[in-house]
Design a protein around this motif. Structure first.
Motif, PDB file in Angstrom:
ATOM      1  N   ALA A  93       0.829  -1.207   0.000  1.00  0.00           N
ATOM      2  CA  ALA A  93       0.000   0.000   0.000  1.00  0.00           C
ATOM      3  C   ALA A  93       0.862   1.254   0.000  1.00  0.00           C
ATOM      4  CB  ALA A  93      -0.940  -0.009   1.206  1.00  0.00           C
ATOM      5  N   VAL A  94       2.014   1.206   0.686  1.00  0.00           N
ATOM      6  CA  VAL A  94       2.954   2.332   0.675  1.00  0.00           C
ATOM      7  C   VAL A  94       3.493   2.523  -0.743  1.00  0.00           C
ATOM      8  CG1 VAL A  94       5.184   3.151   1.528  1.00  0.00           C
ATOM      9  CG2 VAL A  94       3.585   2.019   3.087  1.00  0.00           C
ATOM     10  N   HIS A  95       3.868   1.428  -1.366  1.00  0.00           N
ATOM     11  CA  HIS A  95       4.362   1.436  -2.751  1.00  0.00           C
ATOM     12  C   HIS A  95       3.338   2.074  -3.683  1.00  0.00           C
ATOM     13  CE1 HIS A  95       4.347  -0.567  -6.731  1.00  0.00           C
ATOM     14  NE2 HIS A  95       5.653  -0.653  -6.638  1.00  0.00           N
ATOM     15  N   SER A 391      10.929  -7.214  -9.185  1.00  0.00           N
ATOM     16  CA  SER A 391      12.055  -6.345  -9.525  1.00  0.00           C
ATOM     17  C   SER A 391      11.565  -4.925  -9.787  1.00  0.00           C
ATOM     18  CB  SER A 391      12.791  -6.878 -10.757  1.00  0.00           C
ATOM     19  OG  SER A 391      13.357  -8.147 -10.504  1.00  0.00           O
ATOM     20  N   THR A 392      10.422  -4.814 -10.446  1.00  0.00           N
ATOM     21  CA  THR A 392       9.831  -3.497 -10.699  1.00  0.00           C
ATOM     22  C   THR A 392       9.395  -2.840  -9.399  1.00  0.00           C
ATOM     23  OG1 THR A 392       9.043  -4.279 -12.851  1.00  0.00           O
ATOM     24  CG2 THR A 392       8.065  -2.256 -12.005  1.00  0.00           C
ATOM     25  N   ALA A 393       8.861  -3.635  -8.468  1.00  0.00           N
ATOM     26  CA  ALA A 393       8.470  -3.104  -7.161  1.00  0.00           C
ATOM     27  C   ALA A 393       9.674  -2.545  -6.415  1.00  0.00           C
ATOM     28  CB  ALA A 393       7.795  -4.198  -6.328  1.00  0.00           C
ATOM     29  N   VAL A 394      10.796  -3.248  -6.495  1.00  0.00           N
ATOM     30  CA  VAL A 394      12.025  -2.791  -5.851  1.00  0.00           C
ATOM     31  C   VAL A 394      12.446  -1.430  -6.416  1.00  0.00           C
ATOM     32  CG1 VAL A 394      14.511  -3.230  -5.673  1.00  0.00           C
ATOM     33  CG2 VAL A 394      12.876  -5.074  -5.212  1.00  0.00           C
ATOM     34  N   ILE A 395      12.423  -1.317  -7.732  1.00  0.00           N
ATOM     35  CA  ILE A 395      12.799  -0.048  -8.368  1.00  0.00           C
ATOM     36  C   ILE A 395      11.866   1.070  -7.923  1.00  0.00           C
ATOM     37  CG2 ILE A 395      12.933   1.168 -10.578  1.00  0.00           C
ATOM     38  CD1 ILE A 395      13.750  -1.581 -11.811  1.00  0.00           C
ATOM     39  N   ALA A 396      10.566   0.802  -7.905  1.00  0.00           N
ATOM     40  CA  ALA A 396       9.589   1.821  -7.512  1.00  0.00           C
ATOM     41  C   ALA A 396       9.793   2.267  -6.068  1.00  0.00           C
ATOM     42  CB  ALA A 396       8.176   1.279  -7.704  1.00  0.00           C
ATOM     43  N   LEU A 397      10.103   1.334  -5.174  1.00  0.00           N
ATOM     44  CA  LEU A 397      10.329   1.689  -3.769  1.00  0.00           C
ATOM     45  C   LEU A 397      11.580   2.556  -3.618  1.00  0.00           C
ATOM     46  CD1 LEU A 397       9.382  -1.677  -2.043  1.00  0.00           C
ATOM     47  CD2 LEU A 397       8.263   0.532  -1.673  1.00  0.00           C
ATOM     48  N   TRP A 398      12.636   2.259  -4.387  1.00  0.00           N
ATOM     49  CA  TRP A 398      13.841   3.092  -4.307  1.00  0.00           C
ATOM     50  C   TRP A 398      13.603   4.472  -4.913  1.00  0.00           C
ATOM     51  CZ3 TRP A 398      17.148   2.128  -0.815  1.00  0.00           C
ATOM     52  CH2 TRP A 398      17.499   0.824  -0.468  1.00  0.00           C
ATOM     53  N   ILE A 416      12.843   0.745   4.090  1.00  0.00           N
ATOM     54  CA  ILE A 416      12.766  -0.556   4.776  1.00  0.00           C
ATOM     55  C   ILE A 416      12.148  -1.636   3.890  1.00  0.00           C
ATOM     56  CG2 ILE A 416      11.728  -1.786   6.720  1.00  0.00           C
ATOM     57  CD1 ILE A 416      12.191   0.748   8.400  1.00  0.00           C
ATOM     58  N   PRO A 417      10.943  -1.424   3.326  1.00  0.00           N
ATOM     59  CA  PRO A 417      10.437  -2.452   2.406  1.00  0.00           C
ATOM     60  C   PRO A 417      11.299  -2.602   1.162  1.00  0.00           C
ATOM     61  CG  PRO A 417       9.029  -0.509   2.350  1.00  0.00           C
ATOM     62  CD  PRO A 417       9.965  -0.340   3.511  1.00  0.00           C
ATOM     63  N   GLY A 418      11.941  -1.505   0.736  1.00  0.00           N
ATOM     64  CA  GLY A 418      12.815  -1.577  -0.424  1.00  0.00           C
ATOM     65  C   GLY A 418      14.013  -2.484  -0.193  1.00  0.00           C
ATOM     66  N   VAL A 419      14.610  -2.385   0.985  1.00  0.00           N
ATOM     67  CA  VAL A 419      15.753  -3.239   1.335  1.00  0.00           C
ATOM     68  C   VAL A 419      15.314  -4.701   1.411  1.00  0.00           C
ATOM     69  CG1 VAL A 419      17.361  -3.829   3.190  1.00  0.00           C
ATOM     70  CG2 VAL A 419      17.050  -1.433   2.523  1.00  0.00           C
ATOM     71  N   PHE A 420      14.198  -4.944   2.083  1.00  0.00           N
ATOM     72  CA  PHE A 420      13.721  -6.323   2.241  1.00  0.00           C
ATOM     73  C   PHE A 420      13.459  -6.976   0.890  1.00  0.00           C
ATOM     74  CE2 PHE A 420      10.295  -9.444   2.618  1.00  0.00           C
ATOM     75  CZ  PHE A 420      10.833 -10.300   3.569  1.00  0.00           C
ATOM     76  N   MET A 421      12.766  -6.253   0.016  1.00  0.00           N
ATOM     77  CA  MET A 421      12.422  -6.844  -1.274  1.00  0.00           C
ATOM     78  C   MET A 421      13.621  -6.908  -2.213  1.00  0.00           C
ATOM     79  SD  MET A 421       9.528  -8.096  -1.085  1.00  0.00           S
ATOM     80  CE  MET A 421       9.585  -8.674  -2.782  1.00  0.00           C
ATOM     81  N   THR A 422      14.589  -6.024  -2.047  1.00  0.00           N
ATOM     82  CA  THR A 422      15.829  -6.134  -2.819  1.00  0.00           C
ATOM     83  C   THR A 422      16.530  -7.447  -2.477  1.00  0.00           C
ATOM     84  OG1 THR A 422      16.131  -3.724  -2.907  1.00  0.00           O
ATOM     85  CG2 THR A 422      18.085  -5.095  -3.276  1.00  0.00           C
ATOM     86  N   ILE A 452      23.562  -4.729   0.345  1.00  0.00           N
ATOM     87  CA  ILE A 452      24.345  -3.731   1.080  1.00  0.00           C
ATOM     88  C   ILE A 452      24.967  -2.728   0.110  1.00  0.00           C
ATOM     89  CG2 ILE A 452      26.416  -3.405   2.501  1.00  0.00           C
ATOM     90  CD1 ILE A 452      25.766  -6.094   3.842  1.00  0.00           C
ATOM     91  N   SER A 453      25.431  -3.206  -1.013  1.00  0.00           N
ATOM     92  CA  SER A 453      26.026  -2.312  -2.018  1.00  0.00           C
ATOM     93  C   SER A 453      24.990  -1.330  -2.557  1.00  0.00           C
ATOM     94  CB  SER A 453      26.614  -3.136  -3.165  1.00  0.00           C
ATOM     95  OG  SER A 453      27.621  -4.014  -2.703  1.00  0.00           O
ATOM     96  N   ILE A 454      23.783  -1.821  -2.808  1.00  0.00           N
ATOM     97  CA  ILE A 454      22.715  -0.949  -3.312  1.00  0.00           C
ATOM     98  C   ILE A 454      22.343   0.098  -2.273  1.00  0.00           C
ATOM     99  CG2 ILE A 454      20.261  -0.908  -3.925  1.00  0.00           C
ATOM    100  CD1 ILE A 454      20.712  -3.583  -5.365  1.00  0.00           C
ATOM    101  N   ILE A 455      22.290  -0.291  -1.001  1.00  0.00           N
ATOM    102  CA  ILE A 455      21.992   0.666   0.066  1.00  0.00           C
ATOM    103  C   ILE A 455      23.049   1.768   0.087  1.00  0.00           C
ATOM    104  CG2 ILE A 455      21.810   0.982   2.566  1.00  0.00           C
ATOM    105  CD1 ILE A 455      20.742  -1.916   2.701  1.00  0.00           C
ATOM    106  N   ALA A 456      24.323   1.379   0.012  1.00  0.00           N
ATOM    107  CA  ALA A 456      25.410   2.363   0.035  1.00  0.00           C
ATOM    108  C   ALA A 456      25.332   3.304  -1.164  1.00  0.00           C
ATOM    109  CB  ALA A 456      26.753   1.631   0.044  1.00  0.00           C
ATOM    110  N   LEU A 457      25.077   2.735  -2.343  1.00  0.00           N
ATOM    111  CA  LEU A 457      24.954   3.570  -3.541  1.00  0.00           C
ATOM    112  C   LEU A 457      23.769   4.517  -3.448  1.00  0.00           C
ATOM    113  CD1 LEU A 457      25.718   0.899  -6.303  1.00  0.00           C
ATOM    114  CD2 LEU A 457      27.156   2.853  -5.669  1.00  0.00           C
ATOM    115  N   PHE A 458      22.680   4.036  -2.865  1.00  0.00           N
ATOM    116  CA  PHE A 458      21.490   4.872  -2.721  1.00  0.00           C
ATOM    117  C   PHE A 458      21.783   6.095  -1.865  1.00  0.00           C
ATOM    118  CE2 PHE A 458      17.993   6.132   0.079  1.00  0.00           C
ATOM    119  CZ  PHE A 458      17.092   6.611  -0.854  1.00  0.00           C
ATOM    120  N   PHE A 459      22.359   5.876  -0.684  1.00  0.00           N
ATOM    121  CA  PHE A 459      22.585   7.004   0.220  1.00  0.00           C
ATOM    122  C   PHE A 459      23.642   7.962  -0.328  1.00  0.00           C
ATOM    123  CE2 PHE A 459      20.388   4.345   3.367  1.00  0.00           C
ATOM    124  CZ  PHE A 459      19.530   5.299   3.910  1.00  0.00           C
ATOM    125  N   LYS A 460      24.623   7.426  -1.032  1.00  0.00           N
ATOM    126  CA  LYS A 460      25.619   8.299  -1.656  1.00  0.00           C
ATOM    127  C   LYS A 460      24.960   9.205  -2.694  1.00  0.00           C
ATOM    128  CE  LYS A 460      29.945   8.242  -4.312  1.00  0.00           C
ATOM    129  NZ  LYS A 460      30.981   7.396  -4.956  1.00  0.00           N
TER     130      LYS A 460
END
Length: 480
Positions: A93-95, A391-398, A416-422, A452-460
């Motif tokens: 629902a957040v997505h 995979s599309t849901a992951v992209i949308a959450l990010w 949080i849901p983005g990390v879990f589904m990634t 973990i790499s995606i999380i780091a790239l996201f915050f950067k």
């Protein structure tokens, strides 16, 4: 039974509590004009009422996902209930709400355009290809699935090929004509059939005291298939679905006021979660255990389960009506899948959609490819759909997380849901036979590293984009 009823009540509570919280985080501006008004073309952009939009949104996003997915997910036992409830409230629902509202703030843009804006230009091209692939798979699955069900209740002289042709003809018209001509007029009737069938099965389960299993974290799957990540890919539309990110812009272009967003986007995902709970409960309780359910699925697929449940719960006449209600779901998502694909391609190529002929030449190749795909086995199509969908849901959450981060709002509701589904989706791709086919323990390790790499790239990237945004006065939107 208590787990089932409690789960439904939690979904409803989630709409009023967490849904309101998410709405507050986003920050609705009632005085702001929506694309339905500022870009009105009377084809894709035009204002429609809240109830009408909500019903179209529900039918757009539902498909067979909240029925076929939970039926197959029921093999895992009551763990399916947990994912439906938690996933729907805090992820799905957040997505849906964030993708719908961010689209409204960005001229009704579809996911590829939003990905390009918030995740970089390369992602626009990647997501565009991904979205078209997903929509073609959805459109094809949602031709064959209702055709199978219709074939089971129509006279023998009505061939399967004739049913396929009739569905495709409807899809072509719904894809090409203005949204208020077919979709806006037929969906109220389809919606009534959907609600009646779902409520009928749900009430029958409670009244008859069906032996719905209570909460347990044990893996009940006859083949002991791992709950993580398979359950989270099997049950998609009833909990979290990237397909919805391709559908919400259809309604973001017809929404009159931002204040209607929670009801339309968050609320209709909750409604879909309730439908998923009903069919998961029915599948768990009516086939003498998970082995019996597995046997029915092996012999006739989810469609066979739908037929048996409908007749058992509602009788011959009521069961037929329930089956018709289920048939409505994929048809009313298949039509908008092709419509969305046509809109995404038009946006990508910057082609106006006011003329019928321009809509036609974009849509016809899509239908030609889909006709070829109907010859592929449904089970195989569903596996690819599940992978592409999440995979599309992951992209949308990010994308949503980046938007909120740049706007200095609570981005954790998407992160949080983005990390879990990634993690779940990456693990599935690495392990599945249709992916890399790696052992599960290796897949867990690699997916952890990738996540973990995606999380780091996201915050950067997010920190840099927030600094860039400080030079602008308004919140992050696409240039006019």
């Amino acid at each position: 039974m208590y787990t089932f009823i409690g789960g439904v009540l939690l979904l409803i509570l989630g709409y009023f509590v967490y849904g309101r919280f998410v709405e507050k985080v986003f920050g609705v501006k009632e005085q702001r004009q929506t694309p339905a008004i500022t870009k009105r073309d009377n084809v894709d952009y035009l204002p429609m009422g809240k109830q009408r939009n909500s019903l179209i949104q529900l039918l757009n996003i539902a498909g067979v996902g909240p029925i076929f997915g939970p039926i197959m997910g029921a093999l895992y036992g009551p763990a399916a209930f947990i994912w439906i409830v938690v996933g729907c409230i805090f992820a799905g629902a957040v997505h849906d709400y964030l993708t719908g509202m961010i689209s409204i703030r960005n001229r009704g843009a579809h996911l590829p355009e939003l990905a390009g804006k918030f995740l970089g230009k390369v992602m626009k091209h990647v997501v565009n290809a991904f979205a078209i692939l997903l929509l073609l798979l959805v459109g094809t699955v949602f031709v064959t699935a209702p055709a199978d069900l219709l074939a089971s209740i129509t006279p023998s002289w009505v061939s399967f090929g004739l049913i396929i042709a009739a569905i495709f003809l409807y899809y072509i018209l719904a894809t090409l004509l203005p949204i208020d001509k077919i979709i806006g007029r037929l969906y109220p009737f389809f919606g009534a059939l959907l609600v009646i069938s779902a409520v009928g099965v749900g009430v029958s389960l409670v009244v008859t005291g069906a032996p719905i299993p209570e909460l347990t974290f044990a893996n009940m799957h006859p083949d002991k298939a791992p709950i993580f990540p398979l359950l989270f890919l099997t049950i998609s539309c009833g909990a979290l679905s990237g397909f919805h990110a391709t559908q919400t812009p259809i309604i973001s272009r017809t929404t009159k006021n931002e204040s209607q967003g929670r009801y339309i986007f968050y609320g209709m995902m909750i409604a879909e979660g309730i439908i998923a709970m009903i069919w998961a409960a029915a599948a768990m309780s009516l086939f003498d255990g998970y082995g019996g359910l597995n046997e029915v699925l092996a012999n006739g697929g989810p469609a066979a389960v739908v037929s048996e449940v409908s007749v058992a719960m509602l009788g011959a006449v009521g069961g037929t009506l329930a089956i018709l209600g289920v048939i409505v779901l994929p048809i009313t998502s298949g039509d908008t899948a092709f419509r969305s694909a046509r809109m995404i391609i038009a946006d990508y190529l910057n082609i106006s959609q006011k003329k019928f002929t321009t809509r036609l030449w974009i849509a016809l190749p899509l239908f030609a490819i889909s006709i070829v795909l109907t010859r592929v086995d449904f089970t195989l199509l569903w596996r690819y759909f599940s992978w592409a969908n999440q995979s599309t849901a992951v992209i949308a959450l990010w994308v949503a997380a980046m938007y909120l981060f740049i706007a200095k709002k609570n981005y954790w509701i998407a992160v949080i849901p983005g990390v879990f589904m990634t993690m779940a989706t990456t693990t599935y791709i690495l392990n599945a036979a249709i992916g890399f086919g790696l052992p599960m323990n290796i897949s867990y390790i690699l997916s952890t590293i990738i996540t973990i790499s995606i999380i780091a790239l996201f915050f950067k990237a997010a920190v840099k984009r927030r600094k860039d945004q400080l030079q602008l006065d308004d919140e992050p939107t696409l240039a006019a």
